[in-house]
Design an enzyme around this catalytic site. Structure first.
Site, PDB file in Angstrom:
ATOM      1  N   HIS A 163       2.754 -60.718  38.777  1.00 51.90           N
ATOM      2  CA  HIS A 163       4.178 -60.942  39.078  1.00 51.90           C
ATOM      3  C   HIS A 163       4.999 -59.669  39.090  1.00 51.90           C
ATOM      4  O   HIS A 163       6.118 -59.663  39.563  1.00 51.90           O
ATOM      5  CB  HIS A 163       4.765 -61.920  38.062  1.00 51.90           C
ATOM      6  CG  HIS A 163       4.235 -63.302  38.252  1.00 51.90           C
ATOM      7  ND1 HIS A 163       4.899 -64.266  38.968  1.00 51.90           N
ATOM      8  CD2 HIS A 163       3.065 -63.872  37.866  1.00 51.90           C
ATOM      9  CE1 HIS A 163       4.178 -65.366  38.996  1.00 51.90           C
ATOM     10  NE2 HIS A 163       3.060 -65.155  38.333  1.00 51.90           N
ATOM     11  N   ASP A 370      11.429 -54.212  40.710  1.00 54.85           N
ATOM     12  CA  ASP A 370      11.290 -55.617  40.336  1.00 54.85           C
ATOM     13  C   ASP A 370      10.140 -56.179  41.158  1.00 54.85           C
ATOM     14  O   ASP A 370      10.058 -55.909  42.361  1.00 54.85           O
ATOM     15  CB  ASP A 370      12.600 -56.371  40.650  1.00 54.85           C
ATOM     16  CG  ASP A 370      12.861 -57.514  39.681  1.00 54.85           C
ATOM     17  OD1 ASP A 370      11.894 -58.015  39.085  1.00 54.85           O
ATOM     18  OD2 ASP A 370      14.033 -57.900  39.537  1.00 54.85           O
TER      19      ASP A 370
HETATM   20  O1  LIG Z   1       7.913 -63.208  28.738  1.00 49.62           O
HETATM   21  P1  LIG Z   1       8.997 -62.184  28.635  1.00 49.62           P
HETATM   22  O2  LIG Z   1       8.503 -60.917  28.059  1.00 49.62           O
HETATM   23  O3  LIG Z   1      10.190 -62.726  27.902  1.00 49.62           O
HETATM   24  O4  LIG Z   1       9.506 -61.838  30.102  1.00 49.62           O
HETATM   25  C1  LIG Z   1       9.870 -62.821  31.068  1.00 49.62           C
HETATM   26  C2  LIG Z   1       9.004 -62.731  32.316  1.00 49.62           C
HETATM   27  O5  LIG Z   1       9.364 -61.551  33.009  1.00 49.62           O
HETATM   28  C3  LIG Z   1       8.606 -61.131  34.140  1.00 49.62           C
HETATM   29  O6  LIG Z   1       8.961 -61.818  35.346  1.00 49.62           O
HETATM   30  C4  LIG Z   1       8.423 -61.479  36.620  1.00 49.62           C
HETATM   31  O7  LIG Z   1       8.087 -62.618  37.369  1.00 49.62           O
HETATM   32  C5  LIG Z   1       9.011 -63.076  38.336  1.00 49.62           C
HETATM   33  C6  LIG Z   1       8.386 -64.214  39.099  1.00 49.62           C
HETATM   34  O8  LIG Z   1       7.243 -63.830  39.797  1.00 49.62           O
HETATM   35  C7  LIG Z   1       9.436 -61.960  39.264  1.00 49.62           C
HETATM   36  O9  LIG Z   1      10.448 -62.444  40.153  1.00 49.62           O
HETATM   37  C8  LIG Z   1       9.970 -60.778  38.464  1.00 49.62           C
HETATM   38  O10 LIG Z   1      10.257 -59.718  39.351  1.00 49.62           O
HETATM   39  C9  LIG Z   1       9.001 -60.350  37.403  1.00 49.62           C
HETATM   40  O11 LIG Z   1       9.617 -59.366  36.582  1.00 49.62           O
HETATM   41  C10 LIG Z   1       7.136 -61.200  33.822  1.00 49.62           C
HETATM   42  O12 LIG Z   1       6.360 -60.929  34.958  1.00 49.62           O
HETATM   43  C11 LIG Z   1       6.706 -62.500  33.172  1.00 49.62           C
HETATM   44  O13 LIG Z   1       5.350 -62.435  32.813  1.00 49.62           O
HETATM   45  C12 LIG Z   1       7.548 -62.718  31.929  1.00 49.62           C
HETATM   46  O14 LIG Z   1       7.197 -63.933  31.318  1.00 49.62           O
HETATM   47  O1  LIG Z   2      20.863 -67.512  31.915  1.00 47.98           O
HETATM   48  C1  LIG Z   2      19.895 -67.540  32.663  1.00 47.98           C
HETATM   49  C2  LIG Z   2      19.612 -66.504  33.559  1.00 47.98           C
HETATM   50  C3  LIG Z   2      18.494 -66.590  34.372  1.00 47.98           C
HETATM   51  N1  LIG Z   2      17.684 -67.675  34.303  1.00 47.98           N
HETATM   52  C4  LIG Z   2      16.493 -67.766  35.191  1.00 47.98           C
HETATM   53  O2  LIG Z   2      15.588 -66.701  34.928  1.00 47.98           O
HETATM   54  C5  LIG Z   2      14.842 -66.422  36.095  1.00 47.98           C
HETATM   55  C6  LIG Z   2      14.744 -64.929  36.285  1.00 47.98           C
HETATM   56  O3  LIG Z   2      13.725 -64.636  37.194  1.00 47.98           O
HETATM   57  P1  LIG Z   2      13.639 -63.265  37.981  1.00 47.98           P
HETATM   58  O4  LIG Z   2      12.481 -63.336  38.851  1.00 47.98           O
HETATM   59  O5  LIG Z   2      14.932 -62.967  38.661  1.00 47.98           O
HETATM   60  O6  LIG Z   2      13.441 -62.127  36.857  1.00 47.98           O
HETATM   61  P2  LIG Z   2      12.445 -61.976  35.599  1.00 47.98           P
HETATM   62  O7  LIG Z   2      13.264 -62.281  34.405  1.00 47.98           O
HETATM   63  O8  LIG Z   2      11.338 -62.919  35.790  1.00 47.98           O
HETATM   64  O9  LIG Z   2      12.035 -60.541  35.614  1.00 47.98           O
HETATM   65  C7  LIG Z   2      15.534 -67.130  37.252  1.00 47.98           C
HETATM   66  O10 LIG Z   2      14.762 -68.213  37.661  1.00 47.98           O
HETATM   67  C8  LIG Z   2      16.848 -67.588  36.655  1.00 47.98           C
HETATM   68  O11 LIG Z   2      17.327 -68.801  37.172  1.00 47.98           O
HETATM   69  C9  LIG Z   2      17.956 -68.687  33.410  1.00 47.98           C
HETATM   70  O12 LIG Z   2      17.225 -69.662  33.374  1.00 47.98           O
HETATM   71  N2  LIG Z   2      19.073 -68.602  32.613  1.00 47.98           N
END
Ligand SMILES: O=P(O)(O)OC[C@H]1O[C@H](O[C@H]2O[C@H](CO)[C@@H](O)[C@H](O)[C@H]2O)[C@H](O)[C@@H](O)[C@@H]1O
Ligand SMILES: O=c1ccn([C@@H]2O[C@H](COP(=O)(O)OP(=O)(O)O)[C@@H](O)[C@H]2O)c(=O)[nH]1
Ligand SMILES: [Mg+2]
Length: 724
Positions: A163, A370
């Site tokens: 991701h 990202d």
């Molecule tokens: O589990 P955390 O350490 O709290 O972090 C939350 C998630 O963040 C990352 O999200 C990514 O996946 C998205 C969907 O494919 C994508 O849109 C975004 O650009 C990525 O940063 C991470 O990859 C997850 O594993 C985490 O759970």
């Molecule tokens: O207050 C919030 C802000 C964000 N989101 C969700 O968090 C996800 C963020 O995903 P993104 O791919 O933009 O970034 P990541 O946190 O995975 O790097 C999106 O589905 C948002 O709708 C949420 O549930 N509550």
């Protein structure tokens, strides 16, 4: 019934403890949001960490509760959270993969914890796994899981999706355990990335760091075909569109609006993460208010920062920086009735998000890096009136699909500032044109299609793996082949030369046929049409084989000589102009590689490294091959990593086309093909339903059968002679 097992570090729920009571909350983050609806189907399960360290009795209670919700927990101890999650995952891999190299650290202890935690996940999967299940592993926290499973269950179906970005080889190679990470991933059958660049970087690292050669998007790993592809993740479009159109979201918007006042709003919404570019966005907003004072009082930023990984020092510092900047800007430009930045450090449920997406005329999403960024897609889906402007960073995976956004380089402050002005002043007609085109894109390619595509690709690959796995030619099968040959009236046999009829030799000019081989070919040419189909120069084949009554095909089909006739050149050839550049690249690598030499054929160039010191030869050949692949793009050339050679040839020519040309208009009732390397795969593929195809050596092949070496080929040919 076969099930799908989804595995990710985080489960789609997060458990929190409030006054000794366990509370189950949905997780933030794109992955949890995205796959939320999939694991609930049928017998599918989701395996992962519930986000809290618990006492043993509590673990029992949680496990029972989660089983009812199609989930299986992997519990991590405090020290595992510290070293595996906050440590190696988020202070080595995360910064490396997002190009924040100054935040990376390399601690042996954390690497060991990462290996152990990955083993823990693999064990949990093993516990629930049944033979026909499909395992779908997600993300950088679990890169070793595919190989750990593969070692235990050689035939199981494993997919992996990354991701976050995959960095350039230059950055990835800084990680001391890079090769183990790559091999870990290569335990999967199918590996998906959000963008083509991520996949390209991954392939290049596999090639240059782990020595795998790849062809298009395929890599052969210990005889198993692995495929890599780019599959950008989508969202549940209808869910966001419906939620934004609901009475609840509208009512919330009205009530928020009442308190906020009439100014235009710019939405900024991300997890607290240095990769998201929050300070840069704030600085650009500050500069905008300074440069265009007429907008003071008329536009505010609606800043949502979702708490994340706040035990990691760099995240803590970021929080302080954001708080400082918000205070600074609000102090500088705020008035009694104007707040430049409305700042919330927490997460919100969907209803609120929908109201925010509705009420913000602009969404400014400008990460430094990202993987994808789902917020940008959710904003688009929520714009019921098909208006509003998305300012989006080029560094987000989503920018590859959303070309109608105002794309910005987050490091270009002047451009960021200007983009705010452009967005605020954009005519409604242009807003609608851009938004409508982006809505079409996001609506067309949803999370459901993404899941289907991933799973179908994986299953399809598995079928091809099975169908293409070569079969060892046992004595029963050999007898059958000989028996059929005996009955054939018009047989033709295609024989590759090096590696098939003769073993490899240090000097490629030292491979003249021995007496045994000449004898076999002589006898065989009396009972069948014989074609030597080789990558060799015409000169070599001429010298060694022209006395025999057989056809010769040289340089993969560029030159053809029918038995007893003269050489003819394939007229449909492309020019040789590419050679000058390719030759100079190859020569540059010869200067630096003692023992390497260049072989020039009329229409191909070959760089040999059989005589080079082992490690050095492998290393240089990989560098050379990447170098050539880079320079040869769009030139209709193939770069082939052969056996101790790197060869460049026009892609219009291959042994497959040459073999089809040879049988055109003829009525052969028995076609047989022998070959040993990549170039022979083209013949196997071209003649697949017409011929008995036999691969020499182990490894994946399009051929139906396999024999071990050139001796086995000779002995089979001898059996055929004896039978007639
Ligand atoms: O589990 P955390 O350490 O709290 O972090 C939350 C998630 O963040 C990352 O999200 C990514 O996946 C998205 C969907 O494919 C994508 O849109 C975004 O650009 C990525 O940063 C991470 O990859 C997850 O594993 C985490 O759970
Ligand atoms: O207050 C919030 C802000 C964000 N989101 C969700 O968090 C996800 C963020 O995903 P993104 O791919 O933009 O970034 P990541 O946190 O995975 O790097 C999106 O589905 C948002 O709708 C949420 O549930 N509550
Ligand atoms: Mg060969």
């Amino acid at each position: 019934m076969a099930k799908t097992i989804i595995v990710s570090n985080r489960l789609p729920i997060r458990i929190e403890k409030e006054e000794e009571e366990l509370i189950y909350k949905t997780s933030e983050g794109g992955l949890a949001t995205g796959l939320g609806s999939i694991y609930k189907e049928n017998d599918n399960i989701w395996i992962g960490w519930p986000g809290i360290s618990l006492e043993k009795e509590e673990e029992q209670e949680v496990e029972e509760e989660l089983i009812n919700r199609n989930m299986r927990p992997v519990f991590l101890s405090e020290s595992e959270v510290q070293e595996f999650y906050l440590g190696f995952s988020n202070q080595t891999l995360w910064p490396a993969f997002h190009y924040f190299i100054h935040h990376m650290r390399f601690k042996e202890k954390e690497w060991i914890a990462y290996m152990q935690a990955n083993q823990k996940f693999a064990d949990a999967i093993s516990k629930w796994l049944e033979p026909d299940d499909t395992i779908w592993v997600h993300d950088y926290q679990l890169m070793l899981v595919p190989e750990l499973l593969r070692n235990k269950f050689p035939n199981v179906t494993i997919g992996f999706f990354q991701h976050i970005p995959f960095p350039s080889y230059e950055v990835f190679r800084m990680i001391p355990w890079r090769k183990k990470l790559l091999n870990g991933l290569l335990g999967a059958d199918f590996i998906g990335f959000h963008t083509y660049d991520d996949m390209r970087h991954f392939l290049s690292s596999c090639h240059r760091l782990a020595g795998y050669s790849y062809n298009r998007n395929q890599i052969l790993v210990k005889n198993r075909l692995v495929e890599v592809d780019s599959l950008p993740m989508g969202i549940d479009y209808d869910k966001y569109a419906e939620s934004a159109g609901s009475q609840l979201a509208k009512a919330k918007e009205i009530s928020y609006r009442d308190s906020l006042g009439p100014q235009d709003l710019i939405l900024s919404m991300d997890r607290l993460d240095y990769s998201k570019g929050i300070p840069g966005r704030l600085r650009a907003f500050e500069k905008f208010l300074g440069e265009y004072p007429e907008y003071q009082g008329r536009v505010s930023m609606f800043l949502i920062v979702v708490p994340s990984r706040d035990k990691v020092p760099s995240y803590k510092e970021l929080k302080e920086e954001v708080e400082f900047l918000v205070g600074h800007i609000n102090g500088k430009y705020g008035t009694i009735n104007y707040v430049p930045i409305h700042f919330y450090y927490r997460s919100f449920p969907l209803d609120d998000l929908s109201a925010f997406y509705r009420m913000c005329k602009i969404a400014m999403i400008t990460p430094n890096r990202d993987g994808m960024n789902l917020v940008s897609k959710e904003y688009i889906a929520s714009r019921e009136n098909v208006d509003g402007v998305l300012i989006l960073s080029e560094m987000a995976g989503a920018s590859k699909e959303l070309s109608d956004a105002l794309l910005v380089n987050p490091n270009d402050e002047a451009q960021m500032v200007l983009s705010i002005k452009t967005a605020l002043e954009m005519p409604l007609s242009e807003q609608k044109r851009r938004m409508s085109s982006m809505q079409k894109t996001v609506q067309k390619y949803t999370i459901f299609q993404w899941v289907d595509l991933f799973i179908n690709n994986l299953k399809d690959l598995k079928k091809r793996q099975l169908a293409m796995a070569t079969k060892k030619l046992n004595s029963g099968l050999k007898e059958k082949l000989v028996e059929e040959f005996k009955k054939a009236k018009e047989p033709i046999i295609f024989l590759d030369y090096d590696g098939t009829l003769v073993p490899f030799h240090e000097d490629p000019n030292d491979c003249a046929p021995d007496e045994e081989l000449t004898g076999i070919l002589k006898k065989l040419s009396k009972i069948a049409q014989l074609v030597i189909i080789s990558g060799r120069k015409a000169g070599n084949l001429d010298l060694w084989l022209s006395d025999l009554d057989i056809d010769l095909i040289a340089e993969h089909g560029i030159k053809v000589k029918r038995a007893g006739k003269d050489w003819e050149e394939n007229e449909n050839l492309i020019s040789n102009e590419w050679k000058t550049e390719a030759r100079s690249i190859m020569e540059f690598y010869i200067q630096r590689t003692p023992g390497a030499f260049l072989e020039e054929k009329d229409h191909t160039l070959v760089w040999h490294y059989r005589k080079v010191e082992k490690g050095l030869g492998d290393l240089r050949s990989r560098e050379l091959s990447s170098h050539l692949k880079h320079f040869m793009t769009n030139k209709d050339l193939n770069v082939i990593d052969g056996d101790h050679v790197v060869e460049v040839k026009p892609s219009a020519i291959n042994k497959g086309k040459a073999s089809l040309e040879r049988i055109k208009g003829q009525n052969y009732d028995y076609i047989m093909v022998f070959g040993d390397d990549r170039t022979d795969e083209d013949t196997f593929e071209a003649l697949t339903d017409k011929a008995h195809t036999i691969k020499v050596g182990s490894g994946f092949s399009f051929a139906k059968f396999a024999v071990e070496n050139h001796e086995e080929v000779r002995s089979l040919l001898q059996d055929m002679i004896d039978a007639k």
